[in-house]
Design a protein around this motif. Structure first.
Motif, short mmCIF file in Angstrom:
data_model
loop_
_atom_site.label_atom_id
_atom_site.label_comp_id
_atom_site.label_asym_id
_atom_site.label_seq_id
_atom_site.Cartn_x
_atom_site.Cartn_y
_atom_site.Cartn_z
N VAL A 37 0.89 -1.15 0.01
CA VAL A 37 0.12 0.01 0.06
C VAL A 37 0.79 1.33 -0.01
CG1 VAL A 37 -1.70 1.37 1.32
CG2 VAL A 37 -1.90 -1.11 1.16
N SER A 38 1.58 1.28 0.96
CA SER A 38 2.64 2.32 1.13
C SER A 38 3.93 2.43 1.87
CB SER A 38 1.69 3.69 1.82
OG SER A 38 2.43 4.79 1.83
N TRP A 39 4.62 3.41 2.08
CA TRP A 39 5.65 3.17 3.03
C TRP A 39 5.81 4.47 4.06
CZ3 TRP A 39 9.94 6.70 2.98
CH2 TRP A 39 9.87 7.71 2.10
N MET A 40 6.38 4.20 5.04
CA MET A 40 6.57 5.46 6.29
C MET A 40 7.89 5.42 6.74
SD MET A 40 4.93 7.67 7.94
CE MET A 40 3.30 7.63 7.68
N PRO A 41 8.47 6.52 6.51
CA PRO A 41 9.93 6.74 7.30
C PRO A 41 9.80 6.59 8.62
CG PRO A 41 9.07 8.89 6.44
CD PRO A 41 8.25 7.80 5.99
N LEU A 42 10.64 5.95 9.39
CA LEU A 42 10.61 5.88 10.93
C LEU A 42 11.61 6.54 11.73
CD1 LEU A 42 9.53 2.06 11.41
CD2 LEU A 42 7.92 3.92 11.34
N ASP A 43 12.69 6.41 11.15
CA ASP A 43 13.93 6.96 11.86
C ASP A 43 14.77 7.60 10.71
OD1 ASP A 43 13.39 5.87 14.06
OD2 ASP A 43 14.53 3.89 13.69
N VAL A 44 15.19 8.86 11.35
CA VAL A 44 16.14 9.82 10.43
C VAL A 44 17.27 10.28 11.27
CG1 VAL A 44 16.11 11.97 9.08
CG2 VAL A 44 14.14 10.64 9.19
N THR A 45 18.44 10.03 10.45
CA THR A 45 19.66 10.31 11.63
C THR A 45 20.48 11.10 10.47
OG1 THR A 45 19.69 8.37 12.56
CG2 THR A 45 21.65 9.12 12.54
N SER A 46 20.94 12.24 10.91
CA SER A 46 21.69 13.43 10.07
C SER A 46 21.09 13.59 8.64
CB SER A 46 23.03 13.10 9.88
OG SER A 46 23.71 12.73 11.03
N GLY A 47 19.49 13.74 8.70
CA GLY A 47 19.10 13.90 7.60
C GLY A 47 18.68 12.86 6.53
N ALA A 48 19.20 11.65 6.99
CA ALA A 48 18.86 10.41 6.18
C ALA A 48 17.86 9.56 6.61
CB ALA A 48 20.31 9.80 5.85
N MET A 49 16.99 8.79 6.00
CA MET A 49 16.23 7.74 6.61
C MET A 49 17.21 6.36 7.01
SD MET A 49 12.88 7.86 4.25
CE MET A 49 13.65 8.07 2.73
N THR A 50 17.10 6.02 8.02
CA THR A 50 17.43 4.61 8.30
C THR A 50 16.71 3.61 8.58
OG1 THR A 50 17.46 5.33 10.78
CG2 THR A 50 19.44 6.22 9.36
N ARG A 51 15.38 3.61 8.73
CA ARG A 51 14.57 2.62 8.89
C ARG A 51 13.16 3.18 8.01
NH1 ARG A 51 11.38 0.38 13.59
NH2 ARG A 51 11.85 2.17 14.67
N ILE A 52 12.48 2.20 7.52
CA ILE A 52 11.23 2.71 6.92
C ILE A 52 10.09 1.34 7.41
CG2 ILE A 52 12.07 4.06 5.03
CD1 ILE A 52 11.67 1.70 3.17
N ASP A 53 8.98 1.57 7.34
CA ASP A 53 8.02 0.59 7.40
C ASP A 53 7.39 0.38 5.99
OD1 ASP A 53 8.01 -0.57 9.89
OD2 ASP A 53 6.02 0.54 10.51
N LEU A 54 7.05 -0.88 5.59
CA LEU A 54 6.42 -1.08 4.23
C LEU A 54 5.12 -1.35 5.07
CD1 LEU A 54 9.12 -3.25 2.30
CD2 LEU A 54 8.73 -0.56 2.16
N ILE A 55 4.17 -0.88 4.31
CA ILE A 55 2.68 -1.19 4.63
C ILE A 55 1.90 -2.04 3.56
CG2 ILE A 55 0.54 0.14 5.60
CD1 ILE A 55 2.44 2.44 5.91
N PHE A 56 1.12 -3.16 4.20
CA PHE A 56 0.54 -4.02 3.24
C PHE A 56 -1.07 -3.95 3.89
CE2 PHE A 56 4.92 -4.99 3.36
CZ PHE A 56 5.34 -5.30 1.82
N GLU A 57 -1.82 -4.69 2.83
CA GLU A 57 -3.10 -4.83 3.48
C GLU A 57 -3.77 -6.19 2.74
OE1 GLU A 57 -5.64 -1.58 2.18
OE2 GLU A 57 -5.53 -2.16 0.08
N ARG A 58 -4.50 -6.68 3.23
CA ARG A 58 -5.22 -7.81 2.31
C ARG A 58 -6.90 -7.88 2.95
NH1 ARG A 58 -2.47 -13.42 4.63
NH2 ARG A 58 -2.88 -13.09 6.68
N GLU A 59 -7.66 -8.34 2.27
CA GLU A 59 -9.10 -8.44 2.68
C GLU A 59 -9.21 -9.55 3.65
OE1 GLU A 59 -12.51 -7.61 0.29
OE2 GLU A 59 -11.31 -7.64 -1.38
N VAL A 60 -10.12 -9.19 4.66
CA VAL A 60 -10.43 -10.29 5.74
C VAL A 60 -11.38 -11.04 5.38
CG1 VAL A 60 -10.87 -10.71 8.09
CG2 VAL A 60 -9.32 -8.78 7.66
#
Length: 60
Positions: A37-60
């Protein structure tokens, strides 16, 4: 209704070499029935992203 899954991906190397394994994660989750679905930056160090979350979905 949908359920969501969040997968954290750590940066490997510097800015341009960064998140090379994100494609493997998306392919793996898609094979299990999840849709990227999307992604979200989680951690930023010295102006650079160091960790992101990838977001997924599915029907229940």
């Amino acid at each position: 209704m949908y359920e969501y899954k969040y997968v954290s991906v750590e940066r490997e190397g510097w800015i341009f070499a960064g998140f090379q394994n994100y494609r493997e994660v998306i392919d793996r989750e898609a094979a299990d029935g999840w849709r990227f679905v999307s992604w979200m930056p989680l951690d930023v160090t010295s102006g650079a992203m160091t960790r992101i979350d990838l977001i997924f979905e599915r029907e229940v």
